[in-house]
Motif scaffolding. Structure first.
Motif, PDB file in Angstrom:
ATOM      1  N   ALA A 174     -48.599 -10.209  -3.202  1.00 43.21           N
ATOM      2  CA  ALA A 174     -47.826 -10.445  -2.945  1.00 43.21           C
ATOM      3  C   ALA A 174     -46.406  -9.597  -3.031  1.00 43.21           C
ATOM      4  O   ALA A 174     -45.572  -9.214  -2.212  1.00 43.21           O
ATOM      5  N   GLY A 175     -47.078  -8.372  -3.298  1.00 41.32           N
ATOM      6  CA  GLY A 175     -46.309  -6.828  -3.109  1.00 41.32           C
ATOM      7  C   GLY A 175     -45.985  -6.089  -4.376  1.00 41.32           C
ATOM      8  O   GLY A 175     -45.193  -4.956  -4.394  1.00 41.32           O
ATOM      9  N   SER A 176     -46.444  -6.006  -5.805  1.00 42.70           N
ATOM     10  CA  SER A 176     -46.403  -5.145  -6.659  1.00 42.70           C
ATOM     11  C   SER A 176     -46.583  -4.009  -6.424  1.00 42.70           C
ATOM     12  O   SER A 176     -45.536  -3.306  -7.099  1.00 42.70           O
ATOM     13  N   GLY A 177     -47.277  -3.697  -5.667  1.00 44.01           N
ATOM     14  CA  GLY A 177     -47.585  -2.655  -5.167  1.00 44.01           C
ATOM     15  C   GLY A 177     -47.760  -1.825  -4.136  1.00 44.01           C
ATOM     16  O   GLY A 177     -47.260  -1.147  -3.389  1.00 44.01           O
ATOM     17  N   VAL A 178     -48.325  -3.129  -3.036  1.00 42.98           N
ATOM     18  CA  VAL A 178     -47.433  -2.303  -1.530  1.00 42.98           C
ATOM     19  C   VAL A 178     -46.015  -2.787  -1.194  1.00 42.98           C
ATOM     20  O   VAL A 178     -45.561  -1.804  -0.460  1.00 42.98           O
ATOM     21  N   VAL A 179     -45.446  -3.441  -1.965  1.00 42.02           N
ATOM     22  CA  VAL A 179     -43.762  -3.206  -1.842  1.00 42.02           C
ATOM     23  C   VAL A 179     -43.531  -2.562  -2.613  1.00 42.02           C
ATOM     24  O   VAL A 179     -42.390  -1.738  -2.453  1.00 42.02           O
ATOM     25  N   HIS A 180     -43.348  -3.128  -3.968  1.00 47.70           N
ATOM     26  CA  HIS A 180     -42.406  -1.870  -5.100  1.00 47.70           C
ATOM     27  C   HIS A 180     -42.917  -1.091  -5.687  1.00 47.70           C
ATOM     28  O   HIS A 180     -42.537  -0.230  -5.648  1.00 47.70           O
ATOM     29  N   LEU A 181     -44.014  -0.746  -5.826  1.00 44.49           N
ATOM     30  CA  LEU A 181     -44.322   0.183  -5.998  1.00 44.49           C
ATOM     31  C   LEU A 181     -44.269   1.582  -5.458  1.00 44.49           C
ATOM     32  O   LEU A 181     -43.972   2.518  -5.512  1.00 44.49           O
ATOM     33  N   THR A 182     -44.400   0.987  -3.475  1.00 42.93           N
ATOM     34  CA  THR A 182     -44.229   1.853  -2.344  1.00 42.93           C
ATOM     35  C   THR A 182     -43.032   2.468  -2.626  1.00 42.93           C
ATOM     36  O   THR A 182     -42.310   3.491  -2.887  1.00 42.93           O
ATOM     37  N   GLY A 183     -42.237   1.328  -2.994  1.00 44.20           N
ATOM     38  CA  GLY A 183     -40.524   1.941  -2.763  1.00 44.20           C
ATOM     39  C   GLY A 183     -40.186   2.708  -3.483  1.00 44.20           C
ATOM     40  O   GLY A 183     -39.730   3.559  -3.354  1.00 44.20           O
ATOM     41  N   ALA A 184     -40.735   2.121  -4.826  1.00 41.91           N
ATOM     42  CA  ALA A 184     -40.287   3.898  -6.206  1.00 41.91           C
ATOM     43  C   ALA A 184     -40.648   4.349  -6.198  1.00 41.91           C
ATOM     44  O   ALA A 184     -40.003   5.384  -6.454  1.00 41.91           O
ATOM     45  N   THR A 185     -41.963   4.280  -5.867  1.00 40.01           N
ATOM     46  CA  THR A 185     -42.571   5.805  -5.510  1.00 40.01           C
ATOM     47  C   THR A 185     -41.754   6.664  -4.533  1.00 40.01           C
ATOM     48  O   THR A 185     -41.603   7.894  -5.293  1.00 40.01           O
ATOM     49  N   ALA A 186     -41.745   6.147  -3.495  1.00 41.80           N
ATOM     50  CA  ALA A 186     -40.688   6.959  -2.618  1.00 41.80           C
ATOM     51  C   ALA A 186     -39.202   7.383  -3.077  1.00 41.80           C
ATOM     52  O   ALA A 186     -38.816   8.478  -2.666  1.00 41.80           O
ATOM     53  N   ALA A 187     -38.522   6.266  -4.103  1.00 41.77           N
ATOM     54  CA  ALA A 187     -37.794   7.147  -4.494  1.00 41.77           C
ATOM     55  C   ALA A 187     -37.647   7.933  -5.079  1.00 41.77           C
ATOM     56  O   ALA A 187     -36.897   9.187  -5.316  1.00 41.77           O
ATOM     57  N   PHE A 188     -38.780   7.770  -6.064  1.00 40.15           N
ATOM     58  CA  PHE A 188     -39.098   9.201  -7.128  1.00 40.15           C
ATOM     59  C   PHE A 188     -39.607   9.838  -6.524  1.00 40.15           C
ATOM     60  O   PHE A 188     -38.440  11.248  -7.085  1.00 40.15           O
ATOM     61  N   ALA A 189     -40.035  10.474  -5.593  1.00 45.34           N
ATOM     62  CA  ALA A 189     -39.576  11.585  -4.724  1.00 45.34           C
ATOM     63  C   ALA A 189     -38.661  12.557  -4.339  1.00 45.34           C
ATOM     64  O   ALA A 189     -38.092  13.507  -4.632  1.00 45.34           O
ATOM     65  N   GLY A 190     -37.761  11.058  -4.405  1.00 42.32           N
ATOM     66  CA  GLY A 190     -36.346  11.927  -3.416  1.00 42.32           C
ATOM     67  C   GLY A 190     -35.877  11.981  -4.389  1.00 42.32           C
ATOM     68  O   GLY A 190     -34.556  13.456  -4.262  1.00 42.32           O
TER      69      GLY A 190
END
Length: 418
Positions: A174-190
């Motif tokens: 259901a998206g631990s990686g596809v949704v949540h890790l993706t959002g967190a990684t984009a946030a981390f870069a920002g």
């Protein structure tokens, strides 16, 4: 027999649509949680970001995201790594029945499209909290366009669209990686490009706490997210109209709830031990950490194992929030810890309940998603910074972004007119 098939089709389609509505309601949860954890002078802007990003996510996923993530029969993908630039949903993609699952359950393709729309919005919602209180509103919206229309769909295609991660056996239900890790990684870069809020870190290395303005609102937001998560995980089964599927959905609901409860309790106990106080924000983020962790595979663990997975997620949230703060990475709401660290843990925990899943393949998925999203997001953030800037002026940050960016206040009774 025809009547049974029609009823099954209608029931599965209705279930997916109602699950999507619950995930849509998570947007309210993110908005309330984040507005409660920022200072009152920045409340309107964080609300504007959360509502605005949802609008952007819906339109960009319609224009390009869905067609890239699920090329389908209408437009074949270039290869297992690159789906190609595809635009518009198109009748060939959604105006049809979709057959899936061991029992060949059927449902409307349009229902699936709606369900996927609210998922991409969830990923983008993770970013808004991490960059709160100092990012320009329009810079955030520009990033949301790129993220929802292109970056998210490309890595989503790797798993859910039948790309190389799916072919390798990577599991992300259901998206631990596809949704949540993706959002967190984009946030981390920002956050790395943006820098910390003024006054967050002293010159002597001291970490200054910046409390949120409305903890009751934050608590309400967390509980709304918990409710919405039942649709997030349960709806990902994409069927309920037979005995086997109904039993799986029931197990998903139980596992999701137990993981959340265990995550919250583990977090508040950890806070008591480490901080000598039962921190409410740690409790709330522990609940969310447990939810993120179980999302990778909520359909296979026993309830007891789901509880353990959630509890570990709750402990990791506390440790991660404190560690990231010591590194002087300013994340006002703990989004990177909750969605990133717990997303990774959830993916790596999948082999505990699925013998066919391998740790190395799960690690490949984690590394691929993180590397792609981090590098591309970093590039996009730097381009936005060079073209229009991403951080508000120091005086704007001091006064509050509500006053300068939005022109209105969430709590005008507290404003003194000179």
């Amino acid at each position: 027999m025809s009547d049974i098939i029609n009823l099954s089709y209608a029931l599965d389609t209705f279930y997916i649509l109602m699950s999507g509505a619950l995930v849509l309601w998570m947007a309210a949860g993110f908005a309330m949680l984040e507005s409660g954890l920022v200072r009152s002078k920045n409340t309107v802007e964080i609300l504007t970001k959360n509502v605005g990003l949802f609008c952007i996510a819906c339109l960009m996923y319609y224009l390009s995201g869905y067609a890239m993530m699920y090329p389908g029969e209408a437009v074949a993908a270039n290869n297992a790594y690159w789906p190609g630039f595809n635009f518009f949903v198109g009748d060939d993609n959604v105006a049809k029945e979709i057959v899936s699952g061991a029992n060949e359950s059927t449902y409307s393709g349009m229902a699936d499209f709606f369900f996927q729309i609210v998922f991409v919005a969830t990923a983008m919602s993770v970013v808004s909290g991490a960059v709160a209180e100092r990012m320009k509103l329009w810079a955030f919206f520009v990033f949301a366009i790129v993220m929802c229309g292109f970056l998210y769909p490309i890595q989503g295609y790797w798993k859910w669209g039948g790309g190389f991660l799916d072919q390798a056996g990577f599991v992300d239900f259901a998206g631990s990686g596809v949704v949540h890790l993706t959002g967190a990684t984009a946030a981390f870069a920002g956050v790395l490009v943006l820098g910390p809020r003024m006054g967050k870190y002293g010159k002597d290395g001291r970490i200054n706490a910046i409390p949120g303005a409305n903890l009751p609102l934050a608590a309400l937001g967390a509980m709304i997210l918990w409710l919405g998560w039942l649709g997030f995980n349960g709806g990902s089964e994409l069927a309920i109209a037979n005995i086997d599927e109904a039993n799986i959905v029931a197990l998903i609901f139980v596992n999701t709830t137990l993981a959340a409860a265990a995550g919250g309790l583990a977090a508040i106990l950890s806070a008591q031990v480490i901080l000598r106080k039962p921190d409410l924000t740690m409790l709330l983020n522990g609940i969310l950490g447990g939810l993120v962790a179980i999302t990778a595979a909520p359909e296979t663990p026993t309830p007891g194992l789901a509880l353990i997975i959630g509890a570990v997620g709750g402990v990791l949230v506390v440790l991660a929030v404190l560690s990231i703060d010591r590194l002087k990475i300013d994340d006002p709401v703990g989004a990177i810890s909750v969605h990133g660290i717990c997303g990774i843990w959830g993916l790596l925990a999948v082999p505990l309940s699925q013998e066919s899943a391998s740790f190395s393949t799960q690690l490949l998925g984690v590394g691929s998603i993180f590397a792609f999203i981090f590098i591309t997001s970093l590039v996009v953030w730097f381009i936005i910074k060079a073209v229009i800037g991403i951080r508000v002026d120091p005086q704007v940050e001091y006064d509050g972004v509500d006053r300068h960016e939005c022109g209105i206040y969430a709590y005008p009774e507290f404003i003194v007119n000179n």
